[in-house]
Design a protein around this motif. Structure first.
Motif, PDB file in Angstrom:
ATOM      1  N   ILE A  23      40.388  10.808  19.294  1.00 10.65           N
ATOM      2  CA  ILE A  23      41.665  11.256  20.160  1.00 10.65           C
ATOM      3  C   ILE A  23      42.322  10.073  20.493  1.00 10.65           C
ATOM      4  CG2 ILE A  23      42.270  12.251  22.263  1.00 10.65           C
ATOM      5  CD1 ILE A  23      39.828  13.805  22.290  1.00 10.65           C
ATOM      6  N   ARG A  26      44.144   9.099  17.300  1.00  7.66           N
ATOM      7  CA  ARG A  26      45.223   9.982  16.811  1.00  7.66           C
ATOM      8  C   ARG A  26      46.544   9.937  17.618  1.00  7.66           C
ATOM      9  NH1 ARG A  26      41.018  12.135  15.160  1.00  7.66           N
ATOM     10  NH2 ARG A  26      40.793  13.678  13.675  1.00  7.66           N
ATOM     11  N   PHE A  27      46.655   9.404  18.775  1.00  5.82           N
ATOM     12  CA  PHE A  27      47.915   9.041  19.588  1.00  5.82           C
ATOM     13  C   PHE A  27      48.464   7.843  19.694  1.00  5.82           C
ATOM     14  CE2 PHE A  27      46.421  13.298  21.151  1.00  5.82           C
ATOM     15  CZ  PHE A  27      47.672  13.794  21.154  1.00  5.82           C
ATOM     16  N   TRP A 106      59.309  22.332  19.689  1.00  2.00           N
ATOM     17  CA  TRP A 106      58.791  21.246  20.231  1.00  2.00           C
ATOM     18  C   TRP A 106      59.806  20.144  20.341  1.00  2.00           C
ATOM     19  CZ3 TRP A 106      53.784  19.984  21.730  1.00  2.00           C
ATOM     20  CH2 TRP A 106      53.492  18.600  21.786  1.00  2.00           C
ATOM     21  N   SER A 119      53.729  13.710  17.575  1.00  5.64           N
ATOM     22  CA  SER A 119      52.710  13.888  18.706  1.00  5.64           C
ATOM     23  C   SER A 119      52.276  15.388  18.517  1.00  5.64           C
ATOM     24  CB  SER A 119      53.313  13.628  19.845  1.00  5.64           C
ATOM     25  OG  SER A 119      54.595  14.519  20.202  1.00  5.64           O
ATOM     26  N   LEU A 120      53.238  16.363  17.779  1.00  4.07           N
ATOM     27  CA  LEU A 120      53.008  17.664  17.615  1.00  4.07           C
ATOM     28  C   LEU A 120      51.837  17.749  16.795  1.00  4.07           C
ATOM     29  CD1 LEU A 120      53.534  20.928  17.719  1.00  4.07           C
ATOM     30  CD2 LEU A 120      55.166  20.734  15.810  1.00  4.07           C
ATOM     31  N   CYS A 123      48.614  16.560  18.678  1.00 10.17           N
ATOM     32  CA  CYS A 123      48.097  17.745  19.708  1.00 10.17           C
ATOM     33  C   CYS A 123      47.277  18.820  18.809  1.00 10.17           C
ATOM     34  CB  CYS A 123      49.307  18.372  20.479  1.00 10.17           C
ATOM     35  SG  CYS A 123      50.043  17.154  21.682  1.00 10.17           S
ATOM     36  N   LEU A 126      43.838  18.444  17.751  1.00 12.18           N
ATOM     37  CA  LEU A 126      42.847  18.487  18.713  1.00 12.18           C
ATOM     38  C   LEU A 126      42.111  19.701  19.106  1.00 12.18           C
ATOM     39  CD1 LEU A 126      44.383  16.729  21.966  1.00 12.18           C
ATOM     40  CD2 LEU A 126      43.217  15.685  20.118  1.00 12.18           C
TER      41      LEU A 126
END
Length: 560
Positions: A23, A26-27, A106, A119-120, A123, A126
């Motif tokens: 996680i 990913r960000f 978004w 970031s879409l 998210c 996840l």
């Protein structure tokens, strides 16, 4: 199939740790990598502008700044959501609208920055983890008698996907493919569940109680199939894989399950009918080209490319195709995957292994069969179902072998699992900090080009709208400093170069256009960058003219 043991505390801790790391990766550094050619097209479609409008406004032989590109790279006041949908229907119908609609909404909330749009995808990625858990539960049919404890195969699959470099690539890219993966997982898991429920008990009373559940799950399958089709046209081949599986599982008999599946699939495709009518005329051409509006990347040899992608599922530090180290890495993971598939087929019911095999083979087969001259990098995301099937297969092998009754075998497989995890963590670490990566395709060298141009004092970049130049100029605009000016022309017109620019660059000119510019301005061009996709040239004075200017300058200095 023998039920697997539940995960012990050390394995649960390891899964939680790897999930947390996945996680975070990913960000991390979402804006750090080059915003590539294909991603700029995503932003263009979201903006609602058509390529013809862009050419009229900025490819018009006038000097502009990088701010001129921003209007065409995200949500804006001039165009609406309806313009986004109509733009796709007219210019890019091979990319269905669902992701672009979500991305437009978004960006209306979070803005048009690279971090916002990527970031879409981060998210959405996840959602992959609970969906993988559900898929593995239905595949391997392990009862969840202990609340909050997942079965080992599902847990290991989540851990492998969390740190998988190929999954990280698309979890950080402004494209629809990670959303497509989620829809594949949901439709596959719901199909497996409804088939399992229908085959569990033949008692009429029990069947009557199950009917509401079956209807709800069949409805989930129909909805997720339609959503998947509205995300990516290649979902049709995933649906074909499902159809083959249902037919084989029913032993080619027209059972109630088969009839219901056909009806539900028909509902899903009928829901997609408004969009499929737009692309129907060119659909078979789509199967061969996969992407008509964007420039095709150069062909890569099919077999070496497939082997490299196989290893990239688990280990990827962006090595070149011809790097000798690739042969060793690829061979090791090929052995692991091959053994995993054999082990799966030998130790599970045919309904389990046949589902995974069809998921791996059927969506990939059209790509392989149509790749006589080689595989294009732009088609690589369509192997996503195959990546998923391979990861689940390897997860099943590792999850069972770390509990092997033989202590030496158990120790060996625990070491192998540790090495696979280390490969994933190293790959994710390297990838998260890199400026560019193999999936950037034609934009791979843009950071290097931007560095060359940014080092000059008063640069001007000249380009046309042919080939991959259109999207790559947009990509470069994210990397170049505000001092850089652009002079963009259409149809290779002779650019009107104004005075005052110390350094003038030609971005990927054709040989004829470059020679025409040289003759027109009595200048020469020196190449400053070149790769397999494009080249960049710098306009310089001819040697004779340079020597003449040096002599004049020396005379002036001596007279002073």
């Amino acid at each position: 199939m023998r039920h697997l043991k539940f995960a012990p505390s050390w394995l649960r801790f390891l899964i939680i740790f790897l999930l947390t790391m996945g996680i975070l990766f990913r960000f991390f550094n979402l804006e750090g990598k080059v915003y590539c050619h294909d991603e700029t097209y995503t932003s263009l479609r979201i903006s609602g502008y058509r390529t013809t409008e862009v050419k009229q406004q900025i490819f018009n032989n006038r000097v502009i700044t990088k701010e001129s590109f921003a209007q065409f790279q995200g949500a804006n006041q001039q165009k609406s959501l309806n313009d986004t949908i109509m733009n796709l229907a007219k210019e890019d119908p091979y990319h269905p609208p669902l992701y672009y609609i979500i991305a437009r909404l978004w960006m209306n909330i979070f803005g048009n920055s690279v971090t916002a749009i990527r970031s879409l995808s981060a998210c959405i990625s996840l959602l992959v983890f609970p969906c993988v858990y559900w898929l593995c539960r239905e595949l391997f049919n392990v009862p969840l008698s202990v609340p909050g404890v997942a079965m080992p195969a599902a847990g290991v699959a989540i851990a492998l996907i969390a740190i998988s470099p190929i999954q990280l690539v698309y979890a950080q890219e402004a494209q629809e493919y990670i959303l497509w993966l989620v829809t594949i997982l949901l439709s596959s898991a719901s199909l497996l569940r409804v088939i399992r429920l229908e085959s569990q008990d033949k008692d009429e009373a029990v069947k009557e109680q199950k009917k509401p559940d079956l209807f709800a799950i069949w409805s989930i399958y129909a909805v997720t199939l339609a959503i998947s089709l509205y995300t990516c046209l290649w979902s049709a081949f995933v649906a074909l894989a499902h159809g083959i599986y249902v037919t084989i599982a029913a032993k080619f008999k027209l059972t109630e399950t088969v009839r219901t599946y056909l009806l539900v699939s028909l509902v899903g495709f009928l829901a997609f009918m408004p969009w499929i009518t737009i692309v129907m005329g060119d659909f078979f051409q789509f199967l061969l080209s996969t992407d008509k509006t964007r420039i095709q990347s150069s062909l890569m040899p099919t077999f070496p490319f497939l082997l490299m992608q196989l290893s990239r599922i688990f280990f990827d530090i962006d090595l070149k195709l011809d790097n000798p180290l690739n042969y060793l890495i690829t061979a090791l993971f090929l052995i692991l995957v091959g053994y995993s598939i054999c082990f799966l087929c030998l130790t599970t019911n045919y309904k389990v292994w046949f589902f995974i095999i069809t998921l791996i083979v059927v969506p990939a087969l059209p790509l392989i069969l149509s790749s006589a001259g080689g595989i294009q990098l732009s088609t690589e995301p369509y192997f996503m179902p195959s990546y998923l099937g391979i990861q689940v297969t390897v997860a099943y092998l590792l999850a069972t072998q770390i509990y092997n009754e033989s202590v030496p075998r158990r120790s060996i497989w625990q070491i192998i699992m540790t090495l696979v995890i280390i490969c994933g963590l190293i790959s994710s670490k390297v990838s998260s900090q890199a400026e560019t990566w193999w999936n950037k395709g034609t934009s791979y060298g843009n950071p290097q080009v931007a560095q060359v141009i940014n080092q000059t004092s008063n640069p001007l970049l000249i380009s046309d709208a042919l080939g991959n130049n259109y999207g790559n100029v947009f990509s470069l605009s994210y990397l170049l400093e505000p001092k850089v000016r652009f002079l963009l022309v259409n149809n290779q017109q002779i650019p009107k170069i104004p005075d005052g620019f110390a350094d003038v660059f030609l971005f990927n000119p054709s040989e004829n256009w470059r020679e025409t510019i040289e003759k027109n301005y009595k200048l020469k061009t020196d190449i400053v960058y070149s790769d397999q996709y494009y080249s960049v040239w710098k306009l310089v004075k001819s040697p004779k003219l340079r020597r003449r200017n040096i002599l004049i300058k020396n005379k002036l200095v001596s007279s002073l």
